[in-house]
Design a protein around this motif. Sequence first.
Motif, short mmCIF file in Angstrom:
data_model
loop_
_atom_site.label_atom_id
_atom_site.label_comp_id
_atom_site.label_asym_id
_atom_site.label_seq_id
_atom_site.Cartn_x
_atom_site.Cartn_y
_atom_site.Cartn_z
N THR A 147 0.83 -1.13 -0.04
CA THR A 147 -0.06 -0.21 -0.06
C THR A 147 0.77 1.03 -0.02
O THR A 147 1.80 1.20 0.76
N PRO A 148 0.61 2.37 -0.79
CA PRO A 148 1.38 3.31 -0.94
C PRO A 148 1.19 4.30 0.36
O PRO A 148 0.02 4.33 0.94
N ILE A 149 2.34 4.75 1.10
CA ILE A 149 2.31 5.32 2.24
C ILE A 149 3.37 6.42 2.11
O ILE A 149 4.49 6.78 1.23
N LEU A 150 3.37 7.73 2.80
CA LEU A 150 4.33 8.74 2.64
C LEU A 150 5.05 8.67 3.91
O LEU A 150 4.16 8.81 5.03
N ARG A 151 6.32 8.52 4.08
CA ARG A 151 7.17 8.39 5.24
C ARG A 151 7.84 9.82 5.43
O ARG A 151 8.35 10.41 4.52
N LEU A 152 7.73 10.31 6.69
CA LEU A 152 8.09 11.45 6.95
C LEU A 152 9.19 11.25 8.22
O LEU A 152 9.13 10.63 9.25
N ASN A 153 10.36 12.03 8.02
CA ASN A 153 11.45 11.75 9.06
C ASN A 153 11.38 12.56 10.33
O ASN A 153 12.50 12.77 10.82
N VAL A 154 10.28 13.26 10.58
CA VAL A 154 10.07 14.06 11.97
C VAL A 154 9.12 13.34 12.86
O VAL A 154 8.67 12.64 12.64
N GLY A 155 9.04 13.95 13.94
CA GLY A 155 8.13 13.48 15.04
C GLY A 155 6.55 13.89 14.66
O GLY A 155 6.48 14.70 13.63
N PHE A 156 5.65 13.25 15.63
CA PHE A 156 4.54 13.24 15.45
C PHE A 156 3.92 15.03 15.25
O PHE A 156 3.29 15.27 14.43
N ALA A 157 4.37 15.83 16.14
CA ALA A 157 3.91 17.02 16.15
C ALA A 157 4.27 17.92 15.09
O ALA A 157 3.50 18.64 14.50
#
Length: 127
Positions: A20-30
């Motif tokens: 499934t396509p997802i977008l990964r971000l290298n930062v914290g939740f906030a």
Amino acid sequence: MAQDQSTTLEASLVKDGNGTPILRLNVGFARAWASLGESLKKAKIDITDLNRSIGTYYIELVDETAQPEQGFWASLFSSEPEAVKIPLQVKINRARSGVYVAVHLDQDNLADDAQTQSLLATIKEQF
């Protein structure tokens, strides 16, 4: 927290273990939450509601393929039929390597892969 603010946000469009396509971000939740909200606004995506505690933006996309139906009264008083809108949920989930963003139809069902890929690519362009 100060360290999180100095990190350059990197977004990667990848597939999860199920494909499934997802977008990964290298930062914290906030920071991911704030950045995602800004990206949705920049992309002119209609946010109808949000719930930060569960990491969900409720959005509506215009369905370009659907032919809007115009009722009798609408045809008399309106020059253009109203666009057909698709309600979706954009969800942020925490992971060890940052956070990832997924697109759902509702609480239990993922959006189809083509729609997800397109929406996440649009969001990624706005980061």
